[in-house]
Design an enzyme around this catalytic site. Structure first.
Site, PDB file in Angstrom:
ATOM      1  N   LYS A   1      -6.245 115.153   4.970  1.00 40.03           N
ATOM      2  CA  LYS A   1      -7.609 115.103   5.494  1.00 40.03           C
ATOM      3  C   LYS A   1      -8.188 116.501   5.694  1.00 40.03           C
ATOM      4  O   LYS A   1      -9.423 116.671   5.733  1.00 40.03           O
ATOM      5  CB  LYS A   1      -7.642 114.309   6.802  1.00 40.03           C
ATOM      6  CG  LYS A   1      -7.373 112.820   6.594  1.00 40.03           C
ATOM      7  CD  LYS A   1      -7.172 112.078   7.906  1.00 40.03           C
ATOM      8  CE  LYS A   1      -6.829 110.609   7.647  1.00 40.03           C
ATOM      9  NZ  LYS A   1      -6.461 109.862   8.877  1.00 40.03           N
TER      10      LYS A   1
ATOM     11  N   GLY B   1      -0.147 111.846   3.387  1.00 43.62           N
ATOM     12  CA  GLY B   1      -0.765 111.142   4.503  1.00 43.62           C
ATOM     13  C   GLY B   1      -1.948 111.912   5.066  1.00 43.62           C
ATOM     14  O   GLY B   1      -2.695 112.575   4.339  1.00 43.62           O
ATOM     15  N   SER B   2      -2.087 111.861   6.377  1.00 48.57           N
ATOM     16  CA  SER B   2      -3.295 112.404   7.013  1.00 48.57           C
ATOM     17  C   SER B   2      -3.392 113.913   6.972  1.00 48.57           C
ATOM     18  O   SER B   2      -4.460 114.465   7.271  1.00 48.57           O
ATOM     19  CB  SER B   2      -3.363 111.916   8.463  1.00 48.57           C
ATOM     20  OG  SER B   2      -3.582 110.513   8.503  1.00 48.57           O
ATOM     21  N   THR B   3      -2.321 114.626   6.615  1.00 45.38           N
ATOM     22  CA  THR B   3      -2.462 116.080   6.470  1.00 45.38           C
ATOM     23  C   THR B   3      -3.458 116.413   5.364  1.00 45.38           C
ATOM     24  O   THR B   3      -4.081 117.476   5.381  1.00 45.38           O
ATOM     25  CB  THR B   3      -1.110 116.758   6.170  1.00 45.38           C
ATOM     26  OG1 THR B   3      -0.552 116.217   4.968  1.00 45.38           O
ATOM     27  CG2 THR B   3      -0.141 116.560   7.322  1.00 45.38           C
TER      28      THR B   3
END
Length: 494
Positions: A227, A223-225
């Site tokens: 990014k 997920g957004s980790t």
């Protein structure tokens, strides 16, 4: 000699020659393979004829040995015992009379049993003095307080998950927790009770799969980790020079070559947002477009510098995290925000946070500090080793400032620690067909103390199937556990 007797003599001679050839074949050609064959009963008898050496954490053994009740067909004298077995199982593995061994118990079996060639001198002295042969010790890098904080944090949630903590400057593994777990003591022998306990732990009979080491062997959509990796790629490839330059990120933004808009979570300020702001509020559109603008080759190269697409050996093997190599432009965008086929172990995401905290230098993760003989002489010592340089020191410091903003005033505020600078990134990773199942909650972070050093980086993932979907977030579920692990490491260094 008459003809029949001569034939018998020749036949007997051939038999003797065959036996001699067979004997020499077994003793000189096959001796090594037979000596190490798992079906060689003598190996098992020898392995459990003396107490095993110990696996040590913070100077104290977390393993032991106990006399076996020798009855019936049981000819094995000692069996393994474990202290807080469920908490330490992802580190130690198991050693069972009936089911063999895995992880450190298997990889360092020679040291633990005293059969390793490096213990020859010690064993020779013991033989001369008449002392019983003893196994050596495996001294780990683990921090007992950090491990306890990690395991108890997962247990309190009552949900599947894992925690990994690293020391960024060396790569030492400080915590490696997986939940649910198992106690290796319950099947360390070879009785019917041990066999039944083993059976109950198998995934076929226990869908929670407590024997799965989720910290090393399970890959999750990050997920957004992820990014953080995409931001590193943007800085390293000069797409944006710093954290505070406005990005070219229209809103709405349509995935390339499609009519599908990439959505953000809620009404957040993502239009042409700076990378600092985009990381703070977790803009899918900004980082998806960064990945698309850079292209798959540059994104793959950056991900692989962080360790993706390769197994890690700690020395226990960790599954390879995946950043897909075959992608079109929209898939590259989705992969760059931790979706599509991107998948990571908790160890991998701890490595990402660790590299950022260590000014861009990624150290090889390891959990064995040294091997000792029975008299505590050092047989082997692990030296820290640089694995790669995913980003420059300058860009790492820019990314640190971005991650610290996330914790100061973004989605990671629950990881704040008084008197300590914390950087982090939350993630809520979708999974299931059409994202029908509860998402995974992620949090990656590091802590910096007053002297500017970073003693710990942490990754936490939570699979909470029973939580209300709207309550699941990396900042809500995973960040508090990461905070406690970081505090444990910092307090231990005071």
């Amino acid at each position: 000699m008459n003809k029949p007797l001569r034939r018998i003599a020749i036949f007997c001679g051939l038999l003797v020659l065959t036996l001699l050839l067979r004997d020499n074949w077994l003793q000189y050609v096959k001796s090594d393979s037979l000596a190490t064959d798992d079906n060689n009963r003598r190996l098992t008898i020898a392995r459990y004829s003396t107490p095993r050496g110990d696996i040590v954490v913070d100077g104290d053994p977390v393993t032991g040995s106990a006399k076996t009740s020798k009855s019936g067909l049981n000819d094995l004298e000692f069996k393994r015992t474990y202290k807080d077995g469920a908490m330490w199982a992802p580190v130690t593995g198991y050693a069972s009379q009936a089911f063999g061994a895995n992880q450190l118990e298997n990889l360092e079996d020679g040291i633990l049993t005293g059969n390793d060639d490096r213990l020859f001198f010690r064993n020779t002295l013991d033989m001369i003095t008449g002392k019983q042969k003893q196994g050596g010790n495996v001294v780990t890098t683990l921090n007992a307080d950090a491990q306890k904080a990690a395991y108890n944090g997962l247990k309190a949630r009552g949900a599947k998950g894992a925690v990994v903590a690293l020391e960024p400057s060396t790569g030492k593994i400080l915590a490696l927790a997986s939940y649910p777990s198992y106690d290796p003591s319950v099947f360390a022998g070879n009785s019917n009770d041990d066999a039944e306990a083993w059976k109950k732990l198998q995934k076929k009979y226990n869908p929670d799969d407590p024997m799965l080491n989720r910290a090393l062997r399970e890959t999750y959509p990050p997920g957004s980790t992820f990014k953080v990796v995409t931001a590193a790629a943007a800085l390293e490839n000069n797409l944006y020079p710093d954290a505070d330059t406005r990005t070219n990120s229209p809103l709405p933004w349509t995935l390339p070559n499609t009519t599908t808009e990439l959505k953000n979570e809620g009404n957040i300020p993502c239009e042409n947002a700076t990378m600092r702001e985009a990381l703070r509020v977790s803009c899918n559109t900004v980082f998806g477009k960064i990945g698309s603008d850079l292209g798959k080759d540059k994104m793959i190269a950056e991900a692989e510098k962080f360790g993706f697409n390769a197994e890690q050996f700690t020395p226990v093997r960790s599954s390879a995290s995946v950043f897909p190599e075959k992608m079109d432009r929209p898939q590259t965008a989705l992969s760059s925000i931790g979706q599509f086929e991107t998948a990571a172990t908790p160890l991998q995401m701890a490595m990402v946070a660790s590299a950022v905290a260590n000014d861009g230098k990624l150290m090889k993760p390891y959990m064995v500090d040294k091997l000792q003989s029975s008299n505590l002489d050092t047989v082997a010592q692990t030296e820290p080793q640089e694995l790669s340089q995913p980003l420059s020191s300058k860009n790492a410091q820019i990314l640190q400032s971005m991650m610290e903003t996330v914790v100061k005033e973004g989605t990671g505020t629950k990881a704040q620690i008084d008197g300590v600078t914390v950087g982090g990134k939350t993630g809520t990773a979708q999974h299931g067909v059409d994202n029908s199942e509860n998402p995974y909650a992620w949090f990656i972070s590091y802590a910096k103390v007053a002297d500017g050093s970073s003693p710990v980086a942490v990754a936490v993932v939570i699979e909470d199937e029973n939580a209300d979907r709207g309550d699941i977030s990396g900042g809500g579920l995973a960040a508090p556990i990461a905070k406690k692990v970081m505090q444990a490491v910092i307090n231990a260094k005071k």
